[in-house]
Each structure stands twice: as C-alpha cells, then as structure tokens.
Design an enzyme around this catalytic site. Structure first.
Site, mmCIF file in Angstrom:
data_model
loop_
_atom_site.group_PDB
_atom_site.id
_atom_site.type_symbol
_atom_site.label_atom_id
_atom_site.label_comp_id
_atom_site.label_asym_id
_atom_site.label_seq_id
_atom_site.Cartn_x
_atom_site.Cartn_y
_atom_site.Cartn_z
ATOM 1 C CE LYS A 153 -6.556 4.736 -11.812
ATOM 2 N NZ LYS A 153 -6.505 3.912 -13.036
ATOM 3 C CB SER B 271 -5.625 4.034 -16.124
ATOM 4 O OG SER B 271 -4.877 5.110 -15.602
ATOM 5 N N GLY C 82 0.011 2.616 7.558
ATOM 6 C CA GLY C 82 0.025 1.777 8.751
ATOM 7 C C GLY C 82 0.548 0.374 8.551
ATOM 8 N N GLY D 151 0.819 -1.200 0.000
ATOM 9 C CA GLY D 151 0.000 0.000 0.000
ATOM 10 C C GLY D 151 0.851 1.247 0.000
ATOM 11 C CB THR E 206 5.864 -0.107 9.713
ATOM 12 O OG1 THR E 206 6.457 -0.035 8.412
ATOM 13 C CG2 THR E 206 6.927 -0.476 10.737
#
Length: 774
Positions: free
Chosen positions: A724, A681, A363, A358, A365
């Site tokens: 998106k 895209s 978050g 991500g 770690t």
C-alpha cells in the site's frame, strides 16, 4: 454232489484275497508261512490261503482270519534275500476253514470245499437268460477295458472266448483289481447269480468312478496346458537369450531377490519384499496378477529407504549462490543461512517446513531451486494446484486398477535419496471434494513429529520423511486451514519496488532473455530510462513475470531488426520504447492537484501488489438512503454502514443537524465499477469522504489513508502495508495515514519505499479527520 474235506498247510495273507482262477505272486516272510509253503511243496503242492481280518496281526489264529478262503496250487517258489520267499500260485476252489489242526511250527487247516450254487429255488436257470447274462457281463467288461488299457489283450481274448457263465464270472473277478475286502465278498458269495450281480455292480461302480476321474482330469489338463504352454515359451525365450549371448539369464524373481538382498532398507521393508517376491513366483501363470506384483516390487526397489546424500554445509557458498540468483528477499536468505548454521553445528536437526507466501512472480519457486543448489541436494517440485483427491497425496491401494504411489512417495523415488529438498508448490490452491480432504492428508507429512512414519497406501510400509527439507509456497494464507498453517514457518515475500525490479531486470532478466534469443550484450542495449518506463507503464504486478515477457518482446523484435536491416546493434531508449512495445498499457492515477470535497484517496492490497482507490461521496436531498456503487463486496458495504453510524453518533461535534441524514441521500462510489473490490481496510476512507461531503470541508489531495473503523471510531490494523505504501508513493502521495498498531510494520519496510513519505499513525477517527480535513 460229493463235498470233500482236506487237511492242508495254511498261509494267512495280509491285504490280499485269492479267488479261483487267479494267478498271483506274493511274498512270504513269517516263519510259520515259510514252513507251510515248504510243507506244501514236499506234498501235492496244494495250500489253503485265507485273508487276515486285521492287517497288523502278527501271529493269527482261527479267529483272526476269514473262514472262507481258497485252495491254491503252488507253481513256483523263489528265494529272496532276508529269508523271504516269492510264491506264484493259481487259485482253484473255494473252501471253508473248519478247524486248525495245529498252529506250530506252521498252520495246518482242516477245510471243506464249497461248491457253487447254480440253481435258485430248485428251478434250473433258463439257457437264454444265462446267455444274456454272459453277453452283458462281457460288454460291461469291454467298457471297463477301454477305461483301463493296462490290462492285457490276452485277458480280453480269454473273456471273449469263455462261454460258461461260472468260469466267466471267476475269470473277471480274479483279474479286476478289487480291494481285498471287495474280493472277499465275491469269494464268500456261493450262489452264482448273486455273485454275478455283485460283480456287475462292482464293475459298473468302477466304470462310473473312472468316468468322473476322466472328467476331472480333462478340466485340470485344460488349465494346466495353458500354464505349461506359457512355461515352455518362457523357457524357449530364456534359451534364445542364452544363445544370443544375453547375460540376463536369471529369472525376474531371482533378480528381484538379489536386488532386495543388496537394498539399503529396514527389515520390515525387506520382509515385505520377500513376501511379494514369493507371490510373484507363484503367480507366473496369471499375467494380470504378475503385472501388478511386478510393478509393486519394482517401485519398492526404486524407493530410497535408507539412502542419503551428503549435505553441503558451506554457509559462505550458500550465501554466494543466493545473492547471485536473487535480489532482495532478505528474510528468506537470513532464515536459510540460519538453518544451515544450525545444521552444521548439530550435524543433524529437524528439517524446518518453510512456507513462502507472497504475490505471483516474486521468486518463491526459484528461491527453493537456489536453496537446493546451495545445499547440493536433489530438487523435487510437486505442484499441488488443483489437487482435490486424497489419493494424490497418500497413493492408491495397489489392488485398484492403475494404482500408483502418491505424489510425495513418487517425489522421493524421483530424487533417489531420502533427504532431498521437496517443493510443495501452490499449497493454497489445494481443493477438497467427495474423494477426501486433501489438506488433512498433508497434515501428517508436514508435521515433524509424524512424518517419520508416513504411510503411503500403495507401498503399505512406513516411509521416513523426517529428513526431507520441505519448502511450500502460497499466494495467500486465507485458504489454508489453521491446523496445516500451524505446522509451517511462514516467511512473507512482499511485492518488489520499482527499484528492485530495475535491479532484477538488469542483473537477471535482460541477460537471460538475451541469451535465450541469441543476442549479445553489444547487439541489444536497453537504457535505464527505458527499463523504468517498462516497469511503470507496461507492467502492473507485484513480481517480475510480466516485465520479463516485455523484455522478451523487445529481444524478438531486435533480433528480426538485426537480420532484416543488417544492423550491428539495437538501442532501446525511453523515446523509441513504444516502437517495440506499443502504446503505454498502464498509467498511475496520480494524486489530485487540488483539494476537493467528498473525494479521498484510499489504499488497497491486491494479489499483484498495492493500488490506490479514489472514493467519491455525494450528498443529495432525499429520504436518508445510502447508495453504494463500484461493485463493492460485503465487507466494504458493512464498513460504509459502520461509518454512517459513527457519523450519526458524532454529528453534533461537526455541526451536522439531527435530521440531516434523514432528509438527504448519501451516494458512495468507487470508480472502475467493472473491478470487484472488497477488504477490511477502507472504513476510515469512506467515513472521511462522507463527513467531508456532509460538512462541505475539503480533503487534502496529497493524502491517502488505510484502516478499518469501528462504531466508536477506533481505527483497526490492516495487512499488506508495504504494497500500500508503495502504491501511494507511485501515485505521488506525500502523507499516508495508517493504524497505530501497524506502526511496528513500518520498521521492516525498506527506506527506499518510506523515503519521501510522511506516515501518520492514528488510533481514533478524530485523528484521521484532523489530519485529512482542511
């Protein structure tokens, strides 16, 4: 000269040749020899002594002894236990054995005295030559005495005072410790000059041997002295420690031995340790080698070979910890609780290798740290960012200078147990160079079928890493090789919505920063609208790191304001937020208010979340050129060319003349030209904008789209749909066109994001144009 023949008792000597002028003790044990001594003592105490040719002959005859022997006078006989005699004799003259008169009950020999030949070729010796020979022999013997201080001073004095050459040769030959065969050669030499030369040769040879021996002893002594000095110093240190009452009286090697015996490890590991301890004992004189071996042994003893910690398998407690420390991240929490449930039922089970993927600040770690707390396991974090040397993973050979274990073995050593939670942070940032393929080194440790025998180059014995719970993190999967990716279970952590950021700031960030800056809940109050504005206009990220920094800025300014103005409390609202954080940093590019020709809103995924791209197309008279500006990457350029080809293939359906694209230039531009843009895209977005500009039909201002196009007009799926859609919602977009194949991804997106959005799945470009063009 009269030569006398005598009949004398005879003793055959083993390993001993008696010379004239020799005073010697020897022991007698054979019955025949004892009776011969007794017979001689009853007579004139004269006896004939000859050396045996072979030492192991028990009953020698005339063929078993040398024919030249020595007539000696017995001076003393001492009886010893076990029917033995100790005899003291003095050698007198050489004699030749003629025949044995009888051999029983003792040997009796018929012998003839052998006089010395003092002349050569019938000429008398020159007195000056004899004097020179005597003086030279005395000098050689003095040099020999310097090498052999054990010889008595009386002998030296006797040699010094002897003037007759014959007697001098006999005295020296009798007192120098020759072997019995060398002595026999001297005994058999009748000519005085030849005997003199032989004696000088033997003496010089012995002196040379002694010189070489001294040189070797000096070299050995030089080496030994250093070791001996270090040994003495160590013993003194040991004694000093004992005098001071220090209990550590055991040597390091003994301590290592005891620690190895107590170590919880396999026989293979202990055998390796015992071998190294033995080397350590033998290398005490070499500080460099001792240091290397000591470091290795200490490292081996600190490794948790068979030492495990007890796992906490309370699912309710784990769920409580995860919910308390993290908002959202539902997939991760579910997978962790599933793992705990399986572990609780099976009492074991292969530890999964989870890869949390991500954007930064989401978050990844901290979720690993929370999991370690939920399991009550030791937590080890290994940062792989920038690691490019394979030895960082597998360790260095211990023969290298500065060798050390790899990061994984060092992590186990730090944890102290063989089943910790090990976080491999930033695994996508690993790089390769000429020193080795680091990714390939990770293949073994991250494969549950192989890591039970992971071999570190430094330790040289297999390490069982199958009990380790590995968690890896990455920002993207693009840089991770497929074989390594296949060994991990991928869990995607997407960007936070503004609502999630608000919850995280309220539950975690604001209390954490208040405590860090010494403020209480009453001293600093941040209103809800101020938090919203911070998240929207002062940060632009997928995670919450920048938001936490902004909250920290407010806390610092509030602390100063409380101290300087003596205020009791500071309240931050939407209106006065700019006083603490300055002017707004980011503004969302909101949807256009009016429908326009050639302007389409596209959606893009970035490493910090989603964003919108406004694509503009102008058509001008020209020669059919396609201009692309806005710092576009190769993928977007190819998408633009693909869109042009598609438009040419369907030009008749939209009333476009055949020569239109030959007589006009098409200019495609994406604003913010300083920002690089690339990705698969934006195909349908550019194609829609070009058709709008060519046909003059307006595009809906409240619509955004994402998807790739093929030459035949098919719409291909894309990634990062959640980010998106979030970007579209923040920009005030009402309708979003997405590929049909991404429709299944919409179900996994929270209703908070999709609420208020009309999502249109499409499969072909015709559907896109129908929805977008007015």
């Amino acid at each position: 000269m009269n030569v006398e023949t005598k009949s004398l008792p005879m003793v055959a000597l083993r390993g001993l040749t008696v010379l004239p002028e020799m005073v010697k003790h020897f022991d007698v044990s054979r019955t025949k020899s004892i009776q011969a001594i007794e017979e001689a003592m009853e007579g004139d105490q004269k006896i004939f002594l000859s050396a045996q040719i072979e030492l192991d002959t028990e009953d020698p005859g005339i063929a078993d002894v040398y024919r030249i022997g020595c007539i000696a006078s017995i001076k003393q006989v001492v009886k010893l236990p076990k029917k033995m005699l100790r005899v003291l004799i003095v050698g007198e003259t050489r004699a030749r054995l003629n025949v044995l008169e009888f051999e029983d009950p003792y040997l009796r020999a018929n012998v003839t005295e052998v006089p010395d030949e003092v002349q050569t070729d019938g000429e008398e010796e020159n007195p000056l030559s004899v004097e020179a020979m005597r003086s030279g022999l005395q000098d050689i013997f003095k040099e020999y005495l310097l090498k052999n201080p054990k010889l008595s001073k009386e002998l030296a004095f006797q040699v010094e005072q002897t003037e007759e050459l014959q007697k001098l040769v006999d005295v020296i030959a009798a007192n120098v410790p020759f072997g019995y065969k060398d002595a026999q050669l001297l005994l058999e030499e009748q000519n005085l000059m030849d005997r003199y030369e032989l004696l000088v040769y033997k003496l010089v040879s012995m002196i040379q041997v002694l010189n070489v021996k001294e040189e070797l002893q000096a070299k050995v002594k030089e080496r030994v002295d250093k070791n001996q000095r270090e040994y003495i110093l160590r013993e003194e240190m040991k004694l000093i420690r004992e005098e001071l009452g220090d209990d550590s009286t055991l040597s390091d090697a003994d301590e290592f031995q005891q620690a190895t015996e107590k170590l919880q490890a396999s026989d293979e590991v202990k055998e390796k340790l015992y071998k190294e301890i033995k080397r350590f004992r033998n290398s005490m004189g070499s500080p460099a080698e001792t240091g290397v071996i000591r470091t290795y042994i200490e490292t081996m003893l600190e490794m948790p070979w068979d030492k495990m910690c007890e796992e906490h398998q309370n699912i309710a407690y784990a769920k409580e910890v995860l919910e308390a420390e993290h908002y959202g991240l539902e997939k991760v929490k579910e997978r962790i609780l599933e793992f705990l449930a399986v572990r609780a039922l099976t009492k074991r089970g292969d530890a999964p290798i989870l890869c949390l993927v991500g954007p930064p600040g989401t978050g990844k770690t901290s979720i690993a740290r929370s999991l370690a707390r939920a399991l009550k396991k030791p937590y080890v974090r290994i940062s792989l960012g920038g690691v490019r040397d394979e030895a960082e993973i597998r360790g260095h050979r211990k023969t290298y200078v500065g060798a050390m274990p790899g990061r994984l073995a060092a992590g186990l050593r730090q944890a102290g147990v063989k089943n910790p939670l090990m976080l491999l942070d930033e695994i996508d940032k690993v790089s390769n160079d000429y020193k080795g393929d680091t990714f390939s080194a990770l293949l073994e440790v991250l494969d549950s079928e192989q890591n039970c025998k992971f071999r570190d180059h430094y330790l040289e014995v297999p390490i069982d890493m199958s009990e380790v719970l590995f968690i890896t993190t990455a920002n993207t999967l693009q840089t991770i090789p497929r074989p390594l990716l296949d060994r991990m279970e991928i869990i995607e952590i997407s960007s936070y919505t503004e609502n999630e950021k608000m919850h995280i700031a309220t539950r975690h960030l604001i209390p954490k920063q208040r405590e860090k800056h010494g403020l209480t809940e009453d001293q600093l109050v941040i209103s809800k609208n101020a938090r919203w504005k911070m998240a929207r206009n002062y940060t632009k990220e997928a995670g919450v790191r920048q938001l936490e920094r902004k909250i920290g800025d407010i806390c610092r300014k509030a602390a100063r304001e409380i101290l300087e103005s003596q205020k009791k409390a500071v309240r931050v609202t939407e209106r006065n937020l700019c006083q603490y954080l300055g002017k707004e940093v980011y503004t969302y590019q909101m949807a256009n208010k009016e429908d326009e020709v050639g302007i389409v809103r596209g959606l893009a995924w970035t490493s910090v979340g989603g964003d919108t791209l406004q694509i503009e197309v102008n058509v001008m008279p020209g020669e059919g050129e396609i201009l692309l500006t806005g710092q576009l990457g190769d993928v977007m350029k190819e998408s633009a060319r693909t869109g042009i080809s598609y438009i040419r293939s369907v030009s008749g359906e939209y009333g476009i003349s055949e020569n239109f694209l030959k007589e006009h230039d098409v200019h495609i531009h994406i604003p913010e030209g300083a920002v690089p843009k690339d990705g698969p895209s934006a195909g349908i977005t550019m194609a829609t904008a070009m058709i709008s500009a060519i046909t003059g039909r307006k595009v809906r201002a409240d619509l955004a789209m994402t998807g790739e196009i093929t030459l035949r007009g098919r719409v291909l799926p894309i990634g990062g749909l959640k980010e998106k859609l979030l970007a579209a919602k923040n920009a005030g977009i009402h309708t979003v066109v997405i590929p049909k194949e991404n429709e299944k991804d919409v179900e996994e997106i929270s209703a908070e994001i999709t609420r208020g959005l009309k999502i249109l799945p499409v499969s072909y470009m015709e559907e896109v144009l129908e929805a977008a063009l007015l």
